[in-house]
Write a protein that holds these residues in place. Structure first.
Motif, PDB file in Angstrom:
ATOM      1  N   SER A 188       0.815  -1.218   0.000  1.00 45.37           N
ATOM      2  CA  SER A 188       0.000   0.000   0.000  1.00 45.37           C
ATOM      3  C   SER A 188       0.846   1.264   0.000  1.00 45.37           C
ATOM      4  O   SER A 188       0.498   2.262  -0.636  1.00 45.37           O
ATOM      5  N   LEU A 191       1.780   1.845  -3.474  1.00 43.00           N
ATOM      6  CA  LEU A 191       0.606   2.185  -4.267  1.00 43.00           C
ATOM      7  C   LEU A 191       0.187   3.633  -4.050  1.00 43.00           C
ATOM      8  O   LEU A 191      -0.188   4.336  -4.990  1.00 43.00           O
ATOM      9  N   SER A 195       0.183   6.200  -7.224  1.00 45.60           N
ATOM     10  CA  SER A 195      -1.109   6.682  -7.716  1.00 45.60           C
ATOM     11  C   SER A 195      -1.050   8.125  -8.184  1.00 45.60           C
ATOM     12  O   SER A 195      -1.937   8.580  -8.907  1.00 45.60           O
ATOM     13  N   THR A 200      -3.398   2.907 -10.449  1.00 49.28           N
ATOM     14  CA  THR A 200      -2.722   1.706  -9.984  1.00 49.28           C
ATOM     15  C   THR A 200      -3.706   0.565  -9.800  1.00 49.28           C
ATOM     16  O   THR A 200      -4.911   0.768  -9.718  1.00 49.28           O
ATOM     17  N   ARG A 202      -5.469  -1.892  -7.554  1.00 45.25           N
ATOM     18  CA  ARG A 202      -5.789  -1.967  -6.125  1.00 45.25           C
ATOM     19  C   ARG A 202      -7.110  -2.709  -5.952  1.00 45.25           C
ATOM     20  O   ARG A 202      -8.124  -2.284  -6.481  1.00 45.25           O
ATOM     21  N   TRP A 434       2.008  -3.026 -11.651  1.00 43.82           N
ATOM     22  CA  TRP A 434       1.434  -2.233 -10.568  1.00 43.82           C
ATOM     23  C   TRP A 434       0.385  -1.245 -11.086  1.00 43.82           C
ATOM     24  O   TRP A 434      -0.345  -0.660 -10.282  1.00 43.82           O
ATOM     25  N   LEU A 517       1.608  -8.062  -5.512  1.00 41.29           N
ATOM     26  CA  LEU A 517       2.158  -7.069  -6.431  1.00 41.29           C
ATOM     27  C   LEU A 517       3.681  -6.990  -6.340  1.00 41.29           C
ATOM     28  O   LEU A 517       4.328  -6.506  -7.265  1.00 41.29           O
TER      29      LEU A 517
END
Length: 731
Positions: A188, A191, A195, A200, A202, A434, A517
């Motif tokens: 996270s 990510l 972003s 991304t 998720r 990703w 990921l």
């Protein structure tokens, strides 16, 4: 006053090995790092420090040279060096004699012998600790027998003394453990940063379920068809090791037959967080509730609460819950929790002139313990790969204002990772997976570096991140590098599970983790255990693994193995939810995660044991693997394939015939020569699969083999039942 680290662990900030775990990793602390003036900087190395602890920049723990220091793991040594003299540090002692598995036997006599050996080797330590309880320097002593170990909270002086006592071979930090959420926070954190540059990947986390009465996941694995044949898990005991179970929920009322609270003192089942209730509902939710969500509704549930209201427990809490479960004759322990690969991060900002190379130092260690103690000998976590993120921020002394300008500058930068000798043994690839479109945005570099020969990163020391500038102007850039140290299966938590299952023949079903990921080698501990059935998560709409599901392999070289046994539904899984978390009388929610996949396998094991109560742990593992539906992905990604509950139970023991055995003449709806409409009702459904299974040895079928040879193997048998079942599910 004696203080304890147990109560303060949740607030420690930063990337500390013992705190970087699967589901609630805090984002990396943002240390104050200098912004370099590109007009005055040369190619000298960056001075930015790695984020490794809550308040320390050094990465090695001081060794006070006192008694027993040579048996301390790196993390234990580090935590002791940071603790106050009156602070209680949670540790786990491992004793010399671990060859106590009875040569594979797990009968009552052998287990009694193992207990006796454990008591003998631990006796001096237990007496020593008992004598110190009164003065407050020792608390919470938990001896184990399935593995020769003992957990205790003690002051640094006591812990060091323990290290010098007879039979103590190692002392490890009793690290926190978390439930596996929808995506690992170690993922996270990246990510959130990525972003800013593009959409991304998720997964969804929690959604309210608003319609329908049946869980798609139960039907997709064929568990509902097994239940219709009267196999419901009756007689099987499944222990859910989690945040508790809300047995007041209509789907779980009367299902919990044993209960123990390892993180509190509640004598009655409850779940202040909801995660454990969701898991339990998937294992054994009742069919007469408003929603049919349980794989094995006839199974008996044990509630072993080892995670608190925040989803956090300790390694010893979970170990105690597992041992209690086995002692109370649990057939299965279902644990949707663990510790993701340990990340060590460096970040900073550099500047580089035209036609020159900017360099930043990155320290890599031989093992996870080496981060805290340079001569650490425990190597359960080995460095496997490094992620690198580079973002241009300024060019020619001016702040970059647009994505187009940033992309133009990035095209003139090249990124290389070099070992201490200046060589490039790691291969970097763009980590486009990703992002939703499968590509790294042009304005950044985001790469995963792995050894070219498939081994661990074998050269510890001072590595360098080199950024070469071919742009006509000076460029400033931010960088972020993270080395990941996954478990190779020899960490203490994984080894405990190995000991548990061989000593007691209990089946351990454990979620793989949600760090998929990161790519290969992202399986959590204790899912890395060779003795566990480790479960990844499949998608709802396709026979494929989810993006968040952790991947193998586990181990390196000759010890390398897939690390994933099979995958099961882990996306949009509907199950019960704790009534304490909502005003609804009978709440259900939809969740994603390998936490949701594992209980499908646990419930399937209960069905297998209902069909064949004499099946052993080895039998169960073999059947689950052999009947899993093969998938095109590699074994480290999906293991043996997709969980097929119907086929697994059929392999274990022949199911009773269907309620209606009289059928109309079969038909061939698509004219391919195969009579998919086996019962002749005009539709191709699961009922046809049931009819084929019930009549696969009947004369009518034997006389028309080609018509029912769906697998093409030249005869009609259970393989054709599986083939027709797969076709029905796909359609």
């Amino acid at each position: 006053m004696i203080r304890t680290q147990r109560g303060t662990r949740a607030v420690v900030v930063g990337i500390v090995f013992c705190l970087l775990l699967s589901a609630t990793l805090a984002p990396v602390s943002k240390a104050a790092l200098p912004t370099t003036d590109v007009d005055s900087v040369g190619p000298e190395r960056s001075t930015a420090a790695a984020t490794v602890s809550d308040s320390a920049n050094n990465t090695t723990a001081s060794d006070n040279g006192t008694t027993g220091s040579d048996v301390l793991s790196g993390v234990a040594a580090y935590r002791l060096s940071r603790a106050e003299s009156d602070e209680l540090v949670p540790v786990i002692l491992v004793f010399d004699d671990q060859s106590r598995d009875g040569g594979g036997r797990n009968d009552t006599t052998t287990r009694a012998q193992i207990r006796a050996t454990t008591n003998r080797t631990q006796s001096d330590v237990r007496e020593f600790l008992d004598a110190r309880r009164a003065n407050g320097t020792v608390a919470d002593v938990k001896p184990f027998w399935t593995r020769n170990a003992l957990a205790v909270e003690a002051t640094p002086a006591v812990v060091r003394t323990l290290g010098g006592m007879p039979n103590v071979s190692a002392i490890h930090y009793d690290r926190p453990i978390y439930a596996t959420g929808s995506v690992s926070p170690s993922v996270s954190a990246y990510l959130d940063s990525l972003s800013a540059y593009g959409e991304t990947v998720r997964p969804d986390s929690v959604q309210r379920a608003t319609s329908g009465t049946e869980s798609w996941s139960v039907k997709s694995i064929g568990a509902d068809a097994v239940q219709e044949r009267g196999i419901t898990g009756t007689g099987a005991n499944v222990s859910v090791i989690d945040s508790g179970i809300d047995d007041s929920h209509p789907a779980l009322r009367g299902q919990v037959v044993r209960w123990q609270d390892f993180v509190g003192d509640s004598s009655q089942p409850f779940d202040p967080w909801g995660h454990g209730t969701h898991v339990a509902g998937t294992v054994a939710g009742r069919t007469d509730a408003n929603r049919s969500v349980g794989v094995a509704p006839g199974a008996r549930l044990f509630g072993a609460r080892a995670l608190n209201a925040d989803g956090q427990g300790s390694m010893s809490d979970v170990m105690a819950a597992m041992e209690w479960s086995a002692e109370n004759h649990a057939d299965v322990v279902s644990a949707s929790l663990g510790a993701s690969p340990f990340p060590l991060e460096y970040r900073g900002e550099r500047g580089v002139r035209p036609n020159e190379t900017g360099t930043a130092d990155i320290e890599l260690y031989a093992n996870g313990s080496g981060v805290y103690q340079t001569n650490a000998k425990y190597d359960g976590f080995k460095p496997a790969y490094v992620y690198v993120l580079v973002e241009p921020t300024r060019v020619g002394g001016e702040q970059i204002q647009s994505d187009e300008r940033r992309a133009e500058v990035m095209r003139n930068l090249s990124v290389t990772l070099r070992d201490p000798a200046g060589e490039t043994p790691l291969r970097g690839v763009d980590a486009g997976w990703w992002f939703a479109d499968g590509r790294v945005p042009a304005q950044i570099a985001y790469q995963r570096f792995t050894p070219r020969n498939g081994t661990a990163i074998e050269t510890p020391g001072n590595w360098s991140l080199d950024v070469e500038n071919d742009h006509p102007e000076s460029v400033s850039y931010r960088y972020r590098t993270t080395a990941y140290y996954p478990s190779n299966g020899s960490d203490q938590f994984s080894r405990y599970v190995d000991s548990l299952v061989t000593t007691t023949d209990t089946v351990a079903v454990i979620s793989a983790g949600n760090a998929g990921l990161l790519g290969n080698r992202s399986v959590a501990s204790p899912g890395a255990s060779a003795g566990a059935i480790t479960v990844g998560a499949s998608r709802q709409t396709a026979s494929d693994v989810t993006s968040f599901s952790s991947r193998g392999p586990v181990g390196f070289g000759a010890d390398r193995r897939p690390g994933i046994d099979l995958i099961a539904p882990g996306e949009n899984v509907t199950s019960a939810y704790s009534t304490s978390q909502t005003d609804e009388a009978e709440p259900y929610v939809t969740r994603d995660g390998t936490s949701m996949a594992a209980p499908h396998v646990s419930g399937t094991v209960a069905l297998l044991l209902d069909a064949n109560p004499n099946a052993t742990r080895s039998d169960v593992t073999r059947v689950l693997r052999s009947t899993a539906r093969p998938l095109p992905q590699t074994a480290p990604t999906v293991g043996a394939g997709m969980l097929d509950t119907w086929s697994a139970v059929n392999e274990t023991a022949e199911l009773p015939p269907s309620v209606t055995t009289e059928t109309a003449p079969p038909t061939d709806p698509d004219g391919d020569g195969r009579y998919e409409d086996v019962n002749g009702d005009g539709n191709v459904t699961l009922a046809d699969v049931q009819t084929l299974f019930a009549h696969r040895n009947a004369g009518a079928v034997e006389d028309s083999q080609e018509a029912f040879d769906f697998s093409g193997n030249g005869r009609v048998n259970v393989v054709d039942v599986q083939a027709l079942f797969a076709a029905v599910r796909e359609n």
